[in-house]
Design an enzyme around this catalytic site. Sequence first.
Site, PDB file in Angstrom:
ATOM      1  N   ARG A   1     -51.302  -2.838 -38.407  1.00  0.00           N
ATOM      2  CA  ARG A   1     -51.947  -1.795 -39.213  1.00  0.00           C
ATOM      3  C   ARG A   1     -50.929  -0.699 -39.478  1.00  0.00           C
ATOM      4  NH1 ARG A   1     -56.864  -3.594 -39.330  1.00  0.00           N
ATOM      5  NH2 ARG A   1     -57.401  -2.031 -40.875  1.00  0.00           N
TER       6      ARG A   1
ATOM      7  N   TYR B   1     -40.783   9.188 -29.112  1.00  0.00           N
ATOM      8  CA  TYR B   1     -40.941  10.141 -30.219  1.00  0.00           C
ATOM      9  C   TYR B   1     -39.685  10.179 -31.071  1.00  0.00           C
ATOM     10  CZ  TYR B   1     -45.007  12.873 -31.241  1.00  0.00           C
ATOM     11  OH  TYR B   1     -46.222  13.257 -31.739  1.00  0.00           O
TER      12      TYR B   1
ATOM     13  N   GLU C   1     -39.429  12.099 -34.571  1.00  0.00           N
ATOM     14  CA  GLU C   1     -39.608  12.810 -35.842  1.00  0.00           C
ATOM     15  C   GLU C   1     -38.297  12.842 -36.618  1.00  0.00           C
ATOM     16  OE1 GLU C   1     -41.261  16.680 -35.179  1.00  0.00           O
ATOM     17  OE2 GLU C   1     -43.249  15.889 -34.741  1.00  0.00           O
TER      18      GLU C   1
ATOM     19  N   THR D   1     -50.348  -1.176 -47.779  1.00  0.00           N
ATOM     20  CA  THR D   1     -50.625  -1.351 -46.364  1.00  0.00           C
ATOM     21  C   THR D   1     -49.820  -2.557 -45.908  1.00  0.00           C
ATOM     22  OG1 THR D   1     -52.519  -2.717 -46.962  1.00  0.00           O
ATOM     23  CG2 THR D   1     -52.977  -0.422 -46.429  1.00  0.00           C
TER      24      THR D   1
ATOM     25  N   ASP E   1     -50.418   0.788 -56.244  1.00  0.00           N
ATOM     26  CA  ASP E   1     -50.902   0.623 -54.875  1.00  0.00           C
ATOM     27  C   ASP E   1     -51.185  -0.865 -54.684  1.00  0.00           C
ATOM     28  OD1 ASP E   1     -52.313   0.454 -52.550  1.00  0.00           O
ATOM     29  OD2 ASP E   1     -53.717   2.079 -53.007  1.00  0.00           O
TER      30      ASP E   1
ATOM     31  N   LYS F   1     -52.881  -6.296 -44.597  1.00  0.00           N
ATOM     32  CA  LYS F   1     -53.819  -7.108 -45.375  1.00  0.00           C
ATOM     33  C   LYS F   1     -53.160  -8.462 -45.673  1.00  0.00           C
ATOM     34  CE  LYS F   1     -56.169  -2.950 -46.874  1.00  0.00           C
ATOM     35  NZ  LYS F   1     -56.498  -2.004 -47.969  1.00  0.00           N
TER      36      LYS F   1
END
Length: 413
Positions: free
Chosen positions: A235, A54, A56, A226, A200, A229
């Site tokens: 991902r 973790y 954050e 992203t 984008d 692709k």
Amino acid sequence: MQFHSSLPSFDPTLAALLQAEEDKQRDSIRLIASENYASAAVREASASVLTNKYSEGYAGARYYEGQQVVDQVERLAIARARVVFNAEHVNVQPYSGSPANLAVYLAFVKPGETVMGMRLAHGGHLTHGSKASITGKYWDIASYELDPHTGRLDYDLIRAKALQHRPRLLIAGHSAYPRQLDFAAFRSIADEIGAPLLVDMAHIAGLVAGGAHPSPIPHADVVTTTTHKTLRGPRGAMILCRAEHAGKIDKAVFPGLQGGPHNNTTAAIAVALHEAAQPSFSDYARQCVLNAQALGRSLQECGFELVSGGTDNHLLLIDLRKKNLAGKPVAEALDRAGLVANYNSVPWDDRPPQDPSGIRIGSPAMTTRGFREAEFKQIGKWIDRVVASTLDDQVITSVAAEVRDLCRNFPMP
Ligand SMILES: *Cc1c(COP(=O)(O)O)cnc(C)c1O
């Protein structure tokens, strides 16, 4: 406890499903324009122990201890992204493309303000203001469309629409537009209305990285993408922006929208960017375009109509209206023949989005596997055979066998 068991011994059911998916990916010709094959190195990083951690916050300013290694991983991914795309600031934490876009909305526009993007049915993305998306429910959307005569964007029409609606955020980018974007034209429209420009580049990031599509970075305030692709990573997503917007963007991602970043994904993004920095990546990016163009010509020779008459990127949109066919049954028949694509709306489609008139086809995955123009020409001929005989099992079975034979010669990563 089963801590030390391998997947096949502990969970044979799931292991069998993974094997079945691998077999499918190996034995079919994958033509979904947003898909690819990630390398073994990318998948190794993605499955690493970083999934246990973790963190954050951002490197050097975390809300949990023990970040000595994680900080280095995130800094490495950011540094590589800055070099590959020549960007001033990069955030590698967005969970995927849709949350990355939502973070930009959160940073730049208040609910109820106007946002302008490309209409979904004309090639835009859900998150550019579709009514079905939160972006179309919380913001006032003005969409621009393609020129009905050319099937291309007309920048004078976009400008007129922008002057009429005065959006507080202008979006360029697409999921199903087969032509290059003129980022300088978008910039000048954004300047004229005093709105920030979001590009984008989810679909074309790999082409941009490899020099096969102009870069939006010099023109945009913010660029989202992203990573899975054409860029061929895990991902995930990134936001690249001008230094002046860095604070706003980072705050919007965390704590505005997300909690802890997926560090395993960050590591895999770093690997993908290292791959994108190799000279061979430019060859791949160029070949994606050459292959899509070869397939386009092959389809046109078989009498297919293509939106805009062809492509200058990695994707094609077949308009089946002239053949009096719908996209969905054709996509299903192609799938049975081992040619995996997706049905898609075409501009001014009179059929509904769940049963539209088009098929979208992309070259990236099979380009990664080593297909070149000759193989893509052959794909066009197979598509023609299947489309002419969607209900003829004999034709479908014989194409499927030929597809499997060709795939055997091109091992997947
Ligand atoms: C794929 C895509 C997205 C969304 O990505 P997800 O990771 O599926 O959320 C956003 N914008 C564009 C233009 C895309 O093509």
